[in-house]
Write a protein that holds these residues in place. Structure first.
Motif, PDB file in Angstrom:
ATOM      1  N   UNK A 121      56.990  28.869  21.843  1.00  0.00           N
ATOM      2  CA  UNK A 121      58.175  29.724  21.837  1.00  0.00           C
ATOM      3  C   UNK A 121      59.259  29.290  22.827  1.00  0.00           C
ATOM      4  N   UNK A 122      58.926  28.405  23.761  1.00  0.00           N
ATOM      5  CA  UNK A 122      59.938  27.892  24.672  1.00  0.00           C
ATOM      6  C   UNK A 122      60.424  28.882  25.707  1.00  0.00           C
ATOM      7  N   UNK A 123      59.618  29.908  26.013  1.00  0.00           N
ATOM      8  CA  UNK A 123      59.988  30.852  27.061  1.00  0.00           C
ATOM      9  C   UNK A 123      59.498  30.333  28.408  1.00  0.00           C
ATOM     10  N   UNK A 124      60.105  30.803  29.478  1.00  0.00           N
ATOM     11  CA  UNK A 124      59.705  30.354  30.803  1.00  0.00           C
ATOM     12  C   UNK A 124      58.722  31.351  31.417  1.00  0.00           C
ATOM     13  N   UNK A 125      57.625  30.831  31.957  1.00  0.00           N
ATOM     14  CA  UNK A 125      56.752  31.678  32.762  1.00  0.00           C
ATOM     15  C   UNK A 125      57.442  31.863  34.112  1.00  0.00           C
ATOM     16  N   UNK A 126      57.909  33.086  34.385  1.00  0.00           N
ATOM     17  CA  UNK A 126      58.656  33.330  35.616  1.00  0.00           C
ATOM     18  C   UNK A 126      57.805  33.994  36.698  1.00  0.00           C
ATOM     19  N   UNK A 127      56.613  34.469  36.320  1.00  0.00           N
ATOM     20  CA  UNK A 127      55.729  35.038  37.335  1.00  0.00           C
ATOM     21  C   UNK A 127      54.288  35.001  36.828  1.00  0.00           C
ATOM     22  N   UNK A 128      53.436  34.381  37.632  1.00  0.00           N
ATOM     23  CA  UNK A 128      51.990  34.423  37.412  1.00  0.00           C
ATOM     24  C   UNK A 128      51.412  35.261  38.535  1.00  0.00           C
ATOM     25  N   UNK A 129      50.993  36.469  38.196  1.00  0.00           N
ATOM     26  CA  UNK A 129      50.458  37.374  39.199  1.00  0.00           C
ATOM     27  C   UNK A 129      49.267  38.106  38.599  1.00  0.00           C
ATOM     28  N   UNK A 130      48.892  39.223  39.196  1.00  0.00           N
ATOM     29  CA  UNK A 130      47.755  39.997  38.701  1.00  0.00           C
ATOM     30  C   UNK A 130      48.202  41.417  38.396  1.00  0.00           C
ATOM     31  N   UNK A 131      47.419  42.088  37.590  1.00  0.00           N
ATOM     32  CA  UNK A 131      47.619  43.513  37.342  1.00  0.00           C
ATOM     33  C   UNK A 131      47.373  44.255  38.663  1.00  0.00           C
ATOM     34  N   UNK A 132      48.385  44.910  39.168  1.00  0.00           N
ATOM     35  CA  UNK A 132      48.254  45.556  40.472  1.00  0.00           C
ATOM     36  C   UNK A 132      47.251  46.709  40.458  1.00  0.00           C
ATOM     37  N   UNK A 133      46.929  47.223  39.259  1.00  0.00           N
ATOM     38  CA  UNK A 133      45.953  48.301  39.143  1.00  0.00           C
ATOM     39  C   UNK A 133      44.540  47.779  38.895  1.00  0.00           C
ATOM     40  N   UNK A 185      43.130  43.961  39.946  1.00  0.00           N
ATOM     41  CA  UNK A 185      43.478  42.616  40.397  1.00  0.00           C
ATOM     42  C   UNK A 185      42.545  41.530  39.880  1.00  0.00           C
ATOM     43  N   UNK A 186      41.577  41.891  39.059  1.00  0.00           N
ATOM     44  CA  UNK A 186      40.688  40.879  38.487  1.00  0.00           C
ATOM     45  C   UNK A 186      41.281  40.236  37.239  1.00  0.00           C
ATOM     46  N   UNK A 187      42.455  40.703  36.785  1.00  0.00           N
ATOM     47  CA  UNK A 187      43.042  40.156  35.566  1.00  0.00           C
ATOM     48  C   UNK A 187      44.474  39.681  35.827  1.00  0.00           C
ATOM     49  N   UNK A 188      44.848  38.628  35.105  1.00  0.00           N
ATOM     50  CA  UNK A 188      46.192  38.075  35.223  1.00  0.00           C
ATOM     51  C   UNK A 188      47.228  39.026  34.623  1.00  0.00           C
ATOM     52  N   UNK A 189      48.443  38.942  35.172  1.00  0.00           N
ATOM     53  CA  UNK A 189      49.621  39.537  34.561  1.00  0.00           C
ATOM     54  C   UNK A 189      50.675  38.440  34.507  1.00  0.00           C
ATOM     55  N   UNK A 190      51.012  37.999  33.286  1.00  0.00           N
ATOM     56  CA  UNK A 190      51.947  36.903  33.077  1.00  0.00           C
ATOM     57  C   UNK A 190      53.275  37.440  32.564  1.00  0.00           C
ATOM     58  N   UNK A 191      54.378  36.917  33.115  1.00  0.00           N
ATOM     59  CA  UNK A 191      55.724  37.335  32.728  1.00  0.00           C
ATOM     60  C   UNK A 191      56.461  36.148  32.109  1.00  0.00           C
ATOM     61  N   UNK A 192      56.829  36.252  30.836  1.00  0.00           N
ATOM     62  CA  UNK A 192      57.619  35.232  30.157  1.00  0.00           C
ATOM     63  C   UNK A 192      59.032  35.773  29.953  1.00  0.00           C
ATOM     64  N   UNK A 193      60.044  34.932  30.223  1.00  0.00           N
ATOM     65  CA  UNK A 193      61.404  35.447  30.189  1.00  0.00           C
ATOM     66  C   UNK A 193      62.385  34.318  29.896  1.00  0.00           C
ATOM     67  N   UNK A 194      63.659  34.568  30.228  1.00  0.00           N
ATOM     68  CA  UNK A 194      64.661  33.533  30.084  1.00  0.00           C
ATOM     69  C   UNK A 194      64.592  32.598  31.288  1.00  0.00           C
TER      70      UNK A 194
END
Length: 322
Positions: free
Chosen positions: A27-39, A41-50
């Motif tokens: 899809x050509x989106x940028x991963x702008x944040x690789x973090x974890x679910x704050x609720x 923390x054992x799982x990733x939370x990935x943010x794809x954006x412009x």
């Protein structure tokens, strides 16, 4: 007290690596944040954006490795749109999907715009929508990608569709509480869909409400949407929204600090989870703009737990596409 449009949409994935590969490489989106679910923390939370992680461009995913299959149905956020610059972009993406084996339907006109419905490998229900005849909330800046010309790159989130059995209950919350206006309507497979907008309007500020009384409630799993967030200018305004929800006696989360933005959560009568989120401070608050998403980012209140958090996560190399 006017919501500015859609802030982000958060969904579920079963495998972070495959999810990352699809949204960056296909899809050509940028991963702008690789973090974890704050609720959790054992799982990733990935943010794809412009290219800059602007509000209104974020499609995010929680990795739930044990998530089952989604059984689609009522009381759900049933489609998420992604904006592309022109009608010609729709043809570009159709050819790309054919080449790469991405499941899609034929292009159609949806609320006056050319659109291309498709699914990701986990069945996430998505639609590309052309901005050629769109006015209102501006789009973002497409990420530079070797295989996708910038004139066809994804520039943000388009309309979100909710599917509900008690349509008047949902539309009353949208109009009387949240300040949306009903502007249009159309039919999809014989089912009426009403169009509501907020702020400056346009594709990035719309909610499409589908009335269905013939469906069972959706059973969420991988490929389903968890919540949709709407843009609030700043903390002062978010606090005013909190008071408004309390005055309306609507149960809510209270103000929640997410570090990259600040949030407030509540459910509307058909069970749809809404979030109100501030535009700032943004994703470059802890990483330089040219390094967004390359390393595991943790907000300050989780930083003391970094070694324990990293030990529970599967390694995820996110340098290649950035």
């Amino acid at each position: 007290m006017q919501l500015k449009g859609i802030h982000h949409v958060s969904a579920l994935t079963g495998v972070a690596k495959d999810n990352y590969d699809f949204y960056t490489n296909t899809m050509g989106m940028r991963l702008v944040k690789k973090t974890v679910n704050q609720d959790d923390t054992s799982i990733y939370h990935l943010f794809f954006a412009d290219a800059e992680g602007n509000p209104g461009t974020d499609l995010t995913f929680f990795e739930i490795p044990m998530a089952g299959t989604t059984y689609t149905g009522n009381n759900s956020i049933s489609n998420t749109a992604l904006r592309v610059p022109t009608d010609a972009s729709i043809e570009f993406w159709k050819q790309r999907f054919e080449k790469l084996g991405v499941e899609f339907d034929e292009p159609l006109i949806q609320a006056g715009r050319l659109a291309l419905p498709f699914r990701d490998p986990e069945g996430q229900r998505l639609t590309l929508v052309s901005d050629e005849h769109n006015e209102g909330v501006p789009g973002g800046k497409p990420w530079k990608h070797a295989e996708i010309p910038q004139e066809h790159g994804i520039i943000g989130l388009g309309p979100v569709k909710i599917t509900v059995p008690q349509v008047d209950a949902s539309t009353t919350v949208l109009t009387e509480l949240m300040g949306f206006s009903e502007i249009d309507g159309y039919s999809s497979n014989g089912h009426p869909i009403r169009v509501f907008e907020t702020g400056d309007g346009g594709s990035g500020a719309e909610v499409h409400v589908e009335a269905r009384t013939d469906l069972s409630p959706e059973r969420p799993g991988k490929g389903s949407v968890h919540h949709v967030a709407y843009r609030v200018e700043d903390m002062e305004e978010l606090k005013a929204w909190h008071e408004k929800l309390k005055d309306a006696r609507i149960p809510n989360s209270g103000i929640v600090e997410r570090y990259y933005f600040t949030s407030l959560y509540f459910r509307e009568p058909n069970g749809i989870l809404y979030e109100l989120a501030t535009d700032g401070p943004g994703f470059d608050t802890d990483e330089p703009m040219d390094k967004l998403g390359e390393s595991l980012a943790l907000p300050p209140f989780l930083e003391p737990q970094r070694s324990q958090i990293e030990a529970r996560l599967k390694p995820l190399d996110t340098n290649k596409s950035n």
